[in-house]
Every structure is written in structure tokens, then in C-alpha cells.
Design a protein around this motif. Structure first.
Motif, PDB file in Angstrom:
ATOM      1  N   ASP A 295       0.826  -1.201   0.000  1.00  0.00           N
ATOM      2  CA  ASP A 295       0.000   0.000   0.000  1.00  0.00           C
ATOM      3  C   ASP A 295       0.864   1.256   0.000  1.00  0.00           C
ATOM      4  O   ASP A 295       1.068   1.887   1.036  1.00  0.00           O
ATOM      5  CB  ASP A 295      -0.929   0.016   1.216  1.00  0.00           C
ATOM      6  CG  ASP A 295      -1.923  -1.128   1.181  1.00  0.00           C
ATOM      7  OD1 ASP A 295      -2.531  -1.324   0.123  1.00  0.00           O
ATOM      8  OD2 ASP A 295      -2.063  -1.817   2.202  1.00  0.00           O
TER       9      ASP A 295
ATOM     10  N   ALA B 107      -1.053   7.184  -2.585  1.00  0.00           N
ATOM     11  CA  ALA B 107      -1.540   7.612  -3.889  1.00  0.00           C
ATOM     12  C   ALA B 107      -1.337   9.114  -4.063  1.00  0.00           C
ATOM     13  O   ALA B 107      -1.122   9.843  -3.089  1.00  0.00           O
ATOM     14  CB  ALA B 107      -3.018   7.263  -4.036  1.00  0.00           C
TER      15      ALA B 107
ATOM     16  N   TYR C 163      -3.192  12.547  -6.138  1.00  0.00           N
ATOM     17  CA  TYR C 163      -4.533  12.880  -6.618  1.00  0.00           C
ATOM     18  C   TYR C 163      -4.486  14.034  -7.618  1.00  0.00           C
ATOM     19  O   TYR C 163      -3.515  14.808  -7.658  1.00  0.00           O
ATOM     20  CB  TYR C 163      -5.434  13.226  -5.429  1.00  0.00           C
ATOM     21  CG  TYR C 163      -5.540  12.086  -4.433  1.00  0.00           C
ATOM     22  CD1 TYR C 163      -6.438  11.046  -4.641  1.00  0.00           C
ATOM     23  CD2 TYR C 163      -4.701  12.033  -3.326  1.00  0.00           C
ATOM     24  CE1 TYR C 163      -6.523   9.985  -3.748  1.00  0.00           C
ATOM     25  CE2 TYR C 163      -4.771  10.975  -2.426  1.00  0.00           C
ATOM     26  CZ  TYR C 163      -5.687   9.959  -2.644  1.00  0.00           C
ATOM     27  OH  TYR C 163      -5.752   8.903  -1.772  1.00  0.00           O
TER      28      TYR C 163
ATOM     29  N   GLU D  52       4.657  12.085  -0.744  1.00  0.00           N
ATOM     30  CA  GLU D  52       4.172  10.827  -1.310  1.00  0.00           C
ATOM     31  C   GLU D  52       5.085  10.359  -2.449  1.00  0.00           C
ATOM     32  O   GLU D  52       5.421   9.164  -2.552  1.00  0.00           O
ATOM     33  CB  GLU D  52       2.740  11.007  -1.838  1.00  0.00           C
ATOM     34  CG  GLU D  52       1.682  11.159  -0.752  1.00  0.00           C
ATOM     35  CD  GLU D  52       1.572  12.568  -0.219  1.00  0.00           C
ATOM     36  OE1 GLU D  52       2.407  13.424  -0.613  1.00  0.00           O
ATOM     37  OE2 GLU D  52       0.664  12.836   0.598  1.00  0.00           O
TER      38      GLU D  52
ATOM     39  N   ILE E 120       7.314   6.851  -2.790  1.00  0.00           N
ATOM     40  CA  ILE E 120       7.197   5.944  -3.945  1.00  0.00           C
ATOM     41  C   ILE E 120       8.547   5.735  -4.604  1.00  0.00           C
ATOM     42  O   ILE E 120       8.962   4.595  -4.871  1.00  0.00           O
ATOM     43  CB  ILE E 120       6.174   6.514  -4.950  1.00  0.00           C
ATOM     44  CG1 ILE E 120       4.774   6.524  -4.339  1.00  0.00           C
ATOM     45  CG2 ILE E 120       6.176   5.697  -6.239  1.00  0.00           C
ATOM     46  CD1 ILE E 120       3.748   7.287  -5.160  1.00  0.00           C
TER      47      ILE E 120
ATOM     48  N   CYS F 153      -1.297   2.848 -12.219  1.00  0.00           N
ATOM     49  CA  CYS F 153      -2.704   2.864 -12.630  1.00  0.00           C
ATOM     50  C   CYS F 153      -3.317   4.237 -12.383  1.00  0.00           C
ATOM     51  O   CYS F 153      -3.152   4.810 -11.304  1.00  0.00           O
ATOM     52  CB  CYS F 153      -3.497   1.804 -11.863  1.00  0.00           C
ATOM     53  SG  CYS F 153      -2.858   0.128 -12.090  1.00  0.00           S
TER      54      CYS F 153
ATOM     55  N   TYR G  86      -6.887   6.542 -12.307  1.00  0.00           N
ATOM     56  CA  TYR G  86      -8.330   6.393 -12.104  1.00  0.00           C
ATOM     57  C   TYR G  86      -9.025   7.736 -12.266  1.00  0.00           C
ATOM     58  O   TYR G  86      -8.415   8.802 -12.097  1.00  0.00           O
ATOM     59  CB  TYR G  86      -8.623   5.844 -10.700  1.00  0.00           C
ATOM     60  CG  TYR G  86      -8.103   4.443 -10.465  1.00  0.00           C
ATOM     61  CD1 TYR G  86      -8.872   3.333 -10.795  1.00  0.00           C
ATOM     62  CD2 TYR G  86      -6.845   4.244  -9.902  1.00  0.00           C
ATOM     63  CE1 TYR G  86      -8.400   2.052 -10.568  1.00  0.00           C
ATOM     64  CE2 TYR G  86      -6.355   2.969  -9.672  1.00  0.00           C
ATOM     65  CZ  TYR G  86      -7.150   1.862 -10.011  1.00  0.00           C
ATOM     66  OH  TYR G  86      -6.667   0.588  -9.786  1.00  0.00           O
TER      67      TYR G  86
ATOM     68  N   ASP H 167     -13.224   4.180 -11.245  1.00  0.00           N
ATOM     69  CA  ASP H 167     -12.927   3.150 -10.248  1.00  0.00           C
ATOM     70  C   ASP H 167     -14.252   2.612  -9.703  1.00  0.00           C
ATOM     71  O   ASP H 167     -14.962   3.297  -8.971  1.00  0.00           O
ATOM     72  CB  ASP H 167     -12.085   3.748  -9.126  1.00  0.00           C
ATOM     73  CG  ASP H 167     -11.696   2.714  -8.086  1.00  0.00           C
ATOM     74  OD1 ASP H 167     -11.999   1.513  -8.302  1.00  0.00           O
ATOM     75  OD2 ASP H 167     -11.110   3.096  -7.066  1.00  0.00           O
TER      76      ASP H 167
ATOM     77  N   LYS I 232     -10.640  11.626  -4.086  1.00  0.00           N
ATOM     78  CA  LYS I 232     -10.119  10.289  -3.802  1.00  0.00           C
ATOM     79  C   LYS I 232     -10.253   9.347  -4.999  1.00  0.00           C
ATOM     80  O   LYS I 232      -9.497   8.387  -5.126  1.00  0.00           O
ATOM     81  CB  LYS I 232     -10.839   9.686  -2.592  1.00  0.00           C
ATOM     82  CG  LYS I 232     -10.621  10.449  -1.288  1.00  0.00           C
ATOM     83  CD  LYS I 232      -9.171  10.438  -0.865  1.00  0.00           C
ATOM     84  CE  LYS I 232      -8.968  11.142   0.460  1.00  0.00           C
ATOM     85  NZ  LYS I 232      -7.542  11.169   0.862  1.00  0.00           N
TER      86      LYS I 232
ATOM     87  N   ARG J 245      -7.118   9.629  -9.005  1.00  0.00           N
ATOM     88  CA  ARG J 245      -5.815   9.363  -8.399  1.00  0.00           C
ATOM     89  C   ARG J 245      -4.923   8.528  -9.323  1.00  0.00           C
ATOM     90  O   ARG J 245      -5.355   7.970 -10.321  1.00  0.00           O
ATOM     91  CB  ARG J 245      -5.992   8.629  -7.072  1.00  0.00           C
ATOM     92  CG  ARG J 245      -6.551   7.231  -7.205  1.00  0.00           C
ATOM     93  CD  ARG J 245      -6.899   6.621  -5.850  1.00  0.00           C
ATOM     94  NE  ARG J 245      -7.239   5.213  -5.961  1.00  0.00           N
ATOM     95  CZ  ARG J 245      -8.406   4.739  -6.347  1.00  0.00           C
ATOM     96  NH1 ARG J 245      -9.378   5.583  -6.676  1.00  0.00           N
ATOM     97  NH2 ARG J 245      -8.634   3.440  -6.416  1.00  0.00           N
TER      98      ARG J 245
ATOM     99  N   GLU K   2      -1.950   5.425  -8.747  1.00  0.00           N
ATOM    100  CA  GLU K   2      -1.420   4.470  -7.769  1.00  0.00           C
ATOM    101  C   GLU K   2      -0.268   3.679  -8.361  1.00  0.00           C
ATOM    102  O   GLU K   2      -0.218   3.420  -9.565  1.00  0.00           O
ATOM    103  CB  GLU K   2      -2.523   3.499  -7.325  1.00  0.00           C
ATOM    104  CG  GLU K   2      -3.621   4.126  -6.499  1.00  0.00           C
ATOM    105  CD  GLU K   2      -4.651   3.108  -6.027  1.00  0.00           C
ATOM    106  OE1 GLU K   2      -5.434   3.449  -5.131  1.00  0.00           O
ATOM    107  OE2 GLU K   2      -4.662   1.968  -6.554  1.00  0.00           O
TER     108      GLU K   2
ATOM    109  N   LYS L  79       1.908   0.050  -7.756  1.00  0.00           N
ATOM    110  CA  LYS L  79       1.922  -1.234  -7.063  1.00  0.00           C
ATOM    111  C   LYS L  79       2.796  -2.226  -7.825  1.00  0.00           C
ATOM    112  O   LYS L  79       3.146  -2.018  -8.984  1.00  0.00           O
ATOM    113  CB  LYS L  79       0.500  -1.785  -6.933  1.00  0.00           C
ATOM    114  CG  LYS L  79      -0.186  -2.028  -8.275  1.00  0.00           C
ATOM    115  CD  LYS L  79      -1.609  -2.540  -8.054  1.00  0.00           C
ATOM    116  CE  LYS L  79      -2.314  -2.802  -9.387  1.00  0.00           C
ATOM    117  NZ  LYS L  79      -3.681  -3.328  -9.194  1.00  0.00           N
TER     118      LYS L  79
END
Length: 426
Positions: free
Chosen positions: A317, A320, A322, A338, A342, A357, A359, A402, A414, A417, A419, A421
């Protein structure tokens, strides 16, 4: 017996602390900000001087006005300017303009009387040689010298990333003005009144300039200004009124040449330079701790150091970032911490393939959402590549709306955003 119990308890504590230490290790990782230049080095790649030429229309407002009901005079003006930019936000400008236009009476002044000596006549009779205001006009010519302090409003409210093409300059100033005015007859254009002596006077005002960066050498400029004229006789008419509400309005277009961007290799004028990111906006140290199999990240802005406490393995996790509705510009100021987390995590795990990804919220059609979310993912990838992550590790996807997010969050930030992973292993 009690002694044996104390020894056993101490042994357990030592054993457990050893296990906790083995779950973490202190290592050295690359700091994503390690190559970030000093402010002096950053701005050294940009020029500061400029010169420009402007042309436009002046409008005068005194006892006679250039634009009134029944009158509309369009004159002309031309001028030169020279500027020095201290930094992306503040600059100073010197200018000289020559302007000429005519002005006539306002409708309620049409029956006012002017004498040949340029004085307004206030008695009820009509003296010989006099004329009504409505039969006359002023031919106004002037030199204007200005000193303006410029503020780049776009950079004031939002730090530039270095790709901005527009600048909005608000420039209060002080002016030195010299007028030469004749009052003439409307029909013939012959001079009617004596020419009044006009000394050099000072005025206050300012202008607003919208600049567009054509290339690193030239800017186009659209400028409008207003100046208070501290001279009640500038329009060639002498009255008993001592008010000083006389003004001049200007509308100009021009070209600005940014000096020093040729052989010297400067990138552009410093007003288009990226805003410097101060240390307090950069996350410089991240502490991670492990409780069972869950990763908790506590971020702190501490002394600059790439030394962090990390656990082995890729976290599930990551934070993210935004975006604003309908946009894909990555706000590197707002999400500096952030992005640091990352980037640091990706550098610690160089063998891991990454999915990025994007969204969207639940507004807009499917086609536009696919396009916007892909651009959001690509913007995040562009930043990570810039700080040293190998581009072949990064795979971008625009996933549109999303459908898994909570219902009450579907139209909020929210949902808009990006992300990062670990790529699913096949």
C-alpha cells in the motif's frame, strides 16, 4: 526461585528484541532529491535582461476627453522598454513612450465657453472671439517615462514547473510626463487658443501585461495601463477647478526580446524558470516499521539524509497522488512526500516490475475517462523516470472510473488518483 524467574524474564526480552531487530535493517538508498540544484545553480541557467517595443492607443481624460458621447478619437503611441528580472516572481522595468491623441468636450460641457487665452469664461454673456467647447478639441502630445515594479501573478499563486508559456505581470509604477497641447477648431483644425506652459510633472499608476513565450528569444505582449496625471492643464484648458482627477489609459501590443539566450546557452528568461522547491517541501527521511506483516509508513521532514530504516520486501500500500477534475498535471509540490516515498521504495527494490494505474471519478464519459486516466499514469511515470527509475520497469494503465471505491467517494478527489503497485506475477 524468584531470582530464576527474573533471569528467565530478562532472557525472553533479549530474545524478542533480537527478533525485532532481525525484521528490520538500516541500509543506504539513493535520495531522489540528491541531484536537486541549489537556487543559485538553478537560476544560473536563465537570463535576466530584456528589451521590447510596443505600439498602441492612448486615451486621455481631463476637461476634454478622447472618448465621450459624440466623440471618439483614436490616436497612437509607440515606446521602448527595458527590463531586469530578479527571480521568477519579481522584476523591474524602465520605459519611454511617445503618445498623441485628440480630446473633445463631454455632452454637458458643450455650451461652456473658452477664451483665446485658453481660460474658461464663466459669465452669462458671450465675449467676442470666444468659442463654445463643442466647437473645439485638444490636440494632445506627450512623452512618458515610467519606472515599474513587476510581479508575475501566475508564479505568485502557483510554482512553475518550467513548462509555463504564459506570464501575467502586474506592474505599479511612477511616471514622469511632459505634455505639449494645442486647442484647435474642430472644423478647420486651426489653432484657437494660446498654448499653455506645461512643466514636467510626476504621475502614479500601473499596467497589466499578458506575455506569451514564442520561443526562448521572443515574447509577445498585450498590455493595458492607467496613469493619474498630476496636471490640470495637460489638455490645454485652464479652469478655476483645481482638481487633479485627470487620467490616461493605454492599450498596447508588443514584442520582447530576451537578451542572452543565444550563444551563452541560457534556457530562457528567468520568469519562465521552474520555481525553487525549498527544503521544507521535500521529504528527506522516511521511517518504516513492521508490525507482523503490515507495513506502516511514518514520514518526517528531518535533516537531509538518505539513511532510512526499511523492511525487506515490496510494500502493498504505497501512498496515492490525486488530480483535479479533468486534468492530469502532477502537483509535485503538494505530493512531494508521497512521491518521495514511492521513488525510494522503487529504488530499494530494483528487480520489481511496477504497474502505474490512473483512475477517474464518476463524471464524464468512458472514452474521455480512459484518455485522462492514462495521461495521469503517464505523468506519474514521467516523474519517476526523472528521479532515476528505469522506464522499462514501469507499465502504465488508464482504468477509467474506479468501480471498487465507496459510493460516497465516487465524485471526490479520492477517485481521481494515480497508484503504484507491484506488477502481478504470472
Amino acid at each position: 526461585m524468584k531470582l530464576l524467574q527474573n533471569i528467565a524474564a530478562a532472557s525472553c526480552l533479549i530474545f524478542l528484541s533480537g527478533m525485532n531487530a532481525s525484521a528490520q535493517e538500516t541500509i543506504k538508498v539513493d535520495d531522489p532529491w540528491k541531484d536537486y540544484p541549489s537556487k543559485k545553480a538553478l537560476y544560473n541557467d536563465y537570463s535576466r535582461w530584456s528589451i521590447g517595443i510596443n505600439g498602441g492607443v492612448p486615451f486621455f481624460a481631463g476637461d476634454f476627453r478622447s472618448v465621450t458621447k459624440g466623440n471618439g478619437y483614436w490616436g497612437g503611441m509607440v515606446g521602448l522598454q527595458g527590463g531586469y528580472q530578479f527571480n521568477p516572481l519579481f522584476g523591474i522595468r524602465l520605459s519611454v513612450d511617445y503618445a498623441a491623441n485628440k480630446a473633445g468636450s463631454r455632452d454637458y460641457e458643450d455650451d461652456f465657453i473658452l477664451m483665446p487665452n485658453a481660460e474658461t469664461y464663466y459669465n452669462v454673456d458671450f465675449p467676442e472671439g470666444a468659442k463654445y467647447y463643442k466647437e473645439l478639441r485638444s490636440d494632445i502630445r506627450m512623452w512618458n517615462f515610467g519606472l515599474n515594479f513587476e510581479v508575475n501573478m501566475f508564479n505568485l499563486f502557483r510554482r512553475s514547473d518550467g513548462n509555463r508559456r504564459w506570464a501575467l505581470l502586474v506592474a505599479p509604477g511612477i511616471y514622469m510626463q511632459k505634455f505639449s497641447t494645442e486647442v484647435e477648431e474642430k472644423g478647420s483644425g486651426n489653432r484657437f487658443a494660446d498654448k499653455l506652459s506645461n512643466k514636467v510633472n510626476l504621475g502614479l499608476g500601473g499596467d497589466v501585461a499578458l506575455r506569451y513565450r514564442i520561443n526562448k528569444h521572443l515574447d509577445a505582449q498585450l498590455k493595458g495601463g492607467m496613469m493619474w496625471i498630476n496636471n490640470n492643464k495637460f489638455d490645454g484648458i485652464k479652469t478655476i477647478c483645481n482638481c487633479k482627477r485627470n487620467t490616461m489609459f493605454t492599450a498596447q501590443v508588443g514584442l520582447v526580446w530576451k537578451i542572452g539566450n543565444g550563444k551563452s546557452g541560457k534556457k530562457d528568461n528567468i520568469m519562465y524558470a521552474p520555481g525553487y522547491l525549498p527544503m521544507w517541501k521535500r521529504a528527506t527521511k522516511t521511517v518504516t516499521k513492521v508490525v507482523h506483516d503490515t507495513i506502516y509508513i511514518e514520514q518526517k521532514v528531518l535533516e537531509k539524509s538518505p539513511e532510512v530504516v526499511v523492511c525487506k520486501g515490496f510494500p502493498k500500500d504505497l501512498p496515492a497522488v490525486y488530480f483535479e477534475r479533468g486534468k492530469w498535471k502532477l502537483d509535485t509540490d503538494k505530493y512531494a512526500r508521497e512521491l518521495f516515498t514511492i521513488a525510494k521504495t522503487l529504488k530499494e527494490n530494483p528487480e520489481v516490475q511496477i504497474d502505474i494505474c490512473g483512475y477517474a471519478d464518476h463524471t464524464g464519459g468512458e472514452a474521455i475517462n480512459k484518455k485522462v486516466t492514462l495521461k495521469r499514469a503517464e505523468a506519474l511515470k514521467k516523474f519517476l523516470v526523472k528521479v532515476g527509475i528505469e522506464p522499462e520497469r514501469l507499465h502504465t494503465y488508464g482504468l477509467g472510473k474506479d468501480m471498487t471505491i465507496e459510493k460516497e467517494l465516487r465524485y471526490t478527489e479520492k477517485a481521481r488518483r494515480g497508484e503504484v503497485k507491484e506488477k502481478d506475477k504470472e
